[in-house]
Design a protein around this motif. Structure first.
Motif, PDB file in Angstrom:
ATOM      1  N   LYS A  89       0.828  -1.212   0.000  1.00 51.09           N
ATOM      2  CA  LYS A  89       0.000   0.000   0.000  1.00 51.09           C
ATOM      3  C   LYS A  89       0.858   1.256   0.000  1.00 51.09           C
ATOM      4  N   LYS A  90       2.078   1.175   0.512  1.00 54.08           N
ATOM      5  CA  LYS A  90       2.992   2.310   0.497  1.00 54.08           C
ATOM      6  C   LYS A  90       3.736   2.346  -0.825  1.00 54.08           C
ATOM      7  N   GLU A  91       3.652   3.463  -1.501  1.00 55.46           N
ATOM      8  CA  GLU A  91       4.280   3.593  -2.817  1.00 55.46           C
ATOM      9  C   GLU A  91       5.789   3.379  -2.749  1.00 55.46           C
ATOM     10  N   ASP A  92       6.410   3.798  -1.645  1.00 56.57           N
ATOM     11  CA  ASP A  92       7.862   3.645  -1.509  1.00 56.57           C
ATOM     12  C   ASP A  92       8.282   2.184  -1.454  1.00 56.57           C
ATOM     13  N   ASN A  93       7.365   1.294  -1.073  1.00 52.28           N
ATOM     14  CA  ASN A  93       7.705  -0.118  -0.931  1.00 52.28           C
ATOM     15  C   ASN A  93       7.482  -0.924  -2.205  1.00 52.28           C
ATOM     16  N   LYS A  94       6.680  -0.411  -3.119  1.00 54.11           N
ATOM     17  CA  LYS A  94       6.275  -1.205  -4.277  1.00 54.11           C
ATOM     18  C   LYS A  94       7.457  -1.636  -5.136  1.00 54.11           C
ATOM     19  N   SER A  95       8.348  -0.714  -5.442  1.00 57.03           N
ATOM     20  CA  SER A  95       9.496  -1.062  -6.281  1.00 57.03           C
ATOM     21  C   SER A  95      10.385  -2.091  -5.594  1.00 57.03           C
ATOM     22  N   PHE A  96      10.562  -1.948  -4.278  1.00 51.94           N
ATOM     23  CA  PHE A  96      11.362  -2.901  -3.510  1.00 51.94           C
ATOM     24  C   PHE A  96      10.713  -4.283  -3.536  1.00 51.94           C
ATOM     25  N   LEU A  97       9.398  -4.331  -3.317  1.00 54.62           N
ATOM     26  CA  LEU A  97       8.684  -5.602  -3.283  1.00 54.62           C
ATOM     27  C   LEU A  97       8.709  -6.290  -4.644  1.00 54.62           C
ATOM     28  N   LYS A  98       8.501  -5.523  -5.716  1.00 50.66           N
ATOM     29  CA  LYS A  98       8.511  -6.108  -7.054  1.00 50.66           C
ATOM     30  C   LYS A  98       9.888  -6.658  -7.406  1.00 50.66           C
ATOM     31  N   CYS A  99      10.912  -5.969  -6.931  1.00 56.14           N
ATOM     32  CA  CYS A  99      12.282  -6.395  -7.236  1.00 56.14           C
ATOM     33  C   CYS A  99      12.641  -7.674  -6.485  1.00 56.14           C
ATOM     34  N   ILE A 100      12.274  -7.740  -5.205  1.00 58.47           N
ATOM     35  CA  ILE A 100      12.681  -8.891  -4.391  1.00 58.47           C
ATOM     36  C   ILE A 100      11.758 -10.093  -4.590  1.00 58.47           C
ATOM     37  N   LEU A 101      10.489  -9.839  -4.921  1.00 58.73           N
ATOM     38  CA  LEU A 101       9.534 -10.934  -5.090  1.00 58.73           C
ATOM     39  C   LEU A 101       9.453 -11.425  -6.522  1.00 58.73           C
ATOM     40  N   GLY A 102       9.740 -10.554  -7.483  1.00 60.00           N
ATOM     41  CA  GLY A 102       9.685 -10.948  -8.877  1.00 60.00           C
ATOM     42  C   GLY A 102       8.283 -11.365  -9.291  1.00 60.00           C
ATOM     43  N   LYS A 103       8.168 -12.571  -9.873  1.00 62.26           N
ATOM     44  CA  LYS A 103       6.884 -13.065 -10.347  1.00 62.26           C
ATOM     45  C   LYS A 103       5.910 -13.355  -9.199  1.00 62.26           C
ATOM     46  N   GLN A 104       6.440 -13.509  -7.996  1.00 58.33           N
ATOM     47  CA  GLN A 104       5.576 -13.802  -6.861  1.00 58.33           C
ATOM     48  C   GLN A 104       4.783 -12.588  -6.383  1.00 58.33           C
ATOM     49  N   TYR A 105       5.178 -11.402  -6.828  1.00 62.02           N
ATOM     50  CA  TYR A 105       4.534 -10.184  -6.323  1.00 62.02           C
ATOM     51  C   TYR A 105       3.034 -10.176  -6.590  1.00 62.02           C
ATOM     52  N   GLU A 106       2.656 -10.431  -7.832  1.00 56.85           N
ATOM     53  CA  GLU A 106       1.236 -10.399  -8.185  1.00 56.85           C
ATOM     54  C   GLU A 106       0.455 -11.470  -7.424  1.00 56.85           C
ATOM     55  N   ARG A 107       1.061 -12.641  -7.263  1.00 51.78           N
ATOM     56  CA  ARG A 107       0.370 -13.737  -6.578  1.00 51.78           C
ATOM     57  C   ARG A 107       0.181 -13.448  -5.095  1.00 51.78           C
ATOM     58  N   LEU A 108       1.221 -12.884  -4.447  1.00 49.69           N
ATOM     59  CA  LEU A 108       1.157 -12.643  -3.017  1.00 49.69           C
ATOM     60  C   LEU A 108       0.306 -11.431  -2.645  1.00 49.69           C
ATOM     61  N   THR A 109       0.058 -10.557  -3.601  1.00 53.60           N
ATOM     62  CA  THR A 109      -0.802  -9.411  -3.307  1.00 53.60           C
ATOM     63  C   THR A 109      -2.278  -9.726  -3.548  1.00 53.60           C
ATOM     64  N   MET A 110      -2.560 -10.908  -4.083  1.00 51.57           N
ATOM     65  CA  MET A 110      -3.938 -11.330  -4.289  1.00 51.57           C
ATOM     66  C   MET A 110      -4.446 -12.037  -3.037  1.00 51.57           C
ATOM     67  N   PRO A 111      -5.732 -11.913  -2.722  1.00 51.46           N
ATOM     68  CA  PRO A 111      -6.286 -12.604  -1.550  1.00 51.46           C
ATOM     69  C   PRO A 111      -6.147 -14.111  -1.677  1.00 51.46           C
ATOM     70  N   CYS A 112      -5.891 -14.757  -0.543  1.00 53.92           N
ATOM     71  CA  CYS A 112      -5.768 -16.213  -0.514  1.00 53.92           C
ATOM     72  C   CYS A 112      -6.946 -16.768   0.270  1.00 53.92           C
ATOM     73  N   TYR A 113      -7.698 -17.642  -0.361  1.00 52.89           N
ATOM     74  CA  TYR A 113      -8.888 -18.212   0.284  1.00 52.89           C
ATOM     75  C   TYR A 113      -8.630 -19.663   0.645  1.00 52.89           C
ATOM     76  N   SER A 114      -9.171 -20.054   1.775  1.00 53.07           N
ATOM     77  CA  SER A 114      -8.996 -21.417   2.252  1.00 53.07           C
ATOM     78  C   SER A 114     -10.283 -21.907   2.890  1.00 53.07           C
ATOM     79  N   SER A 115     -10.627 -23.165   2.631  1.00 49.82           N
ATOM     80  CA  SER A 115     -11.842 -23.743   3.196  1.00 49.82           C
ATOM     81  C   SER A 115     -11.537 -24.642   4.390  1.00 49.82           C
ATOM     82  N   TRP A 116     -10.271 -24.601   4.852  1.00 49.77           N
ATOM     83  CA  TRP A 116      -9.869 -25.465   5.964  1.00 49.77           C
ATOM     84  C   TRP A 116     -10.577 -25.050   7.239  1.00 49.77           C
ATOM     85  N   LYS A 117     -11.021 -26.042   8.005  1.00 45.08           N
ATOM     86  CA  LYS A 117     -11.701 -25.763   9.260  1.00 45.08           C
ATOM     87  C   LYS A 117     -11.077 -26.561  10.392  1.00 45.08           C
ATOM     88  N   ILE A 118     -11.054 -25.980  11.573  1.00 46.40           N
ATOM     89  CA  ILE A 118     -10.500 -26.641  12.734  1.00 46.40           C
ATOM     90  C   ILE A 118     -11.500 -27.650  13.276  1.00 46.40           C
TER      91      ILE A 118
END
Length: 214
Positions: free
Chosen positions: A65-94
């Motif tokens: 969400k911070k503009e200053d972090n976006k370039s750093f995150l894209k550089c260090i995460l590479g292709k994972q950036y888009e995937r990790l910024t998307m919501p992750c849903y799980s149907s697992w229940k305790i």
């Protein structure tokens, strides 16, 4: 529950990469900038090391969400950036144990009327769930079942992060002290550039050493 050896190894590798990309350590950086670089590198390293969990997606999304972090995150995460910024849903229940729930219910609300006890129990659970949702990254989008699972996993990773950074700091300080002692006795004071390059080399060696012993 404890973090795996693979988590520790990946965390240290990502932490080192974050240091290099952020220019840390560098004597021209202010104390505040250094603190921010360390925290950002540590959080990203923890998320990458743990992999795809709902809280890791929430953490990366929050950092991006911070503009200053976006370039750093894209550089260090590479292709994972888009995937990790998307919501992750799980149907697992305790799987809840009814015996434990009944025993806990009797111990806490046994002396009260059933209707009143149920109301108090629901209110208590709701308040505690709201607290967890504020503390766990991405917690606001979780239900009661997945929230508990993600919270336990997040706490384990946080503890591992703290332990690894504490060991890294102790080893780095010891290495720095040895380098200063050696420099004083043989060559005297070094230039800022040589000292910075030496610190980066020490970080690489320390991360490799801690990764081997993880």
């Amino acid at each position: 529950m404890r973090a795996s050896s693979r988590f520790k190894s990946v965390f240290l590798e990502q932490m080192l990469m974050g240091f290099q990309l952020s220019g840390f350590p560098c004597r021209t950086m202010s104390l505040r900038a250094r603190m921010q670089a360390i925290k950002l590198s540590a959080d990203v390293a923890m998320a990458v090391a743990r992999g795809s969990r709902r809280w890791t997606h929430g953490l990366i999304a929050h950092l991006s969400k911070k503009e200053d972090n976006k370039s750093f995150l894209k550089c260090i995460l590479g292709k994972q950036y888009e995937r990790l910024t998307m919501p992750c849903y799980s149907s697992w229940k305790i799987q809840r144990c009814k015996t434990i729930l009944r025993r806990s219910f009797r111990e806490r609300f046994g002396k009260q009327k059933p209707a009143q006890a149920c109301t108090l129990a629901r209110s208590l659970v709701k308040k505690r769930a709201q607290v967890l949702k504020r503390l766990v990254p991405g917690g606001k989008a979780m239900d009661g079942y997945s929230l508990l699972d993600e919270t336990m996993d997040y706490v384990v990773c946080l503890q591992a992060q703290v332990d690894l950074m504490r060991h890294l700091l102790g080893a780095f300080e010891a290495s720095k002290l040895r380098a200063q002692t050696k420099g004083t006795s043989s060559q005297g004071r070094k230039s800022i550039k040589d000292e910075t390059d030496g610190n980066k080399k020490d970080l690489i060696e320390l991360c490799m050493h801690l990764s081997d012993n993880a």
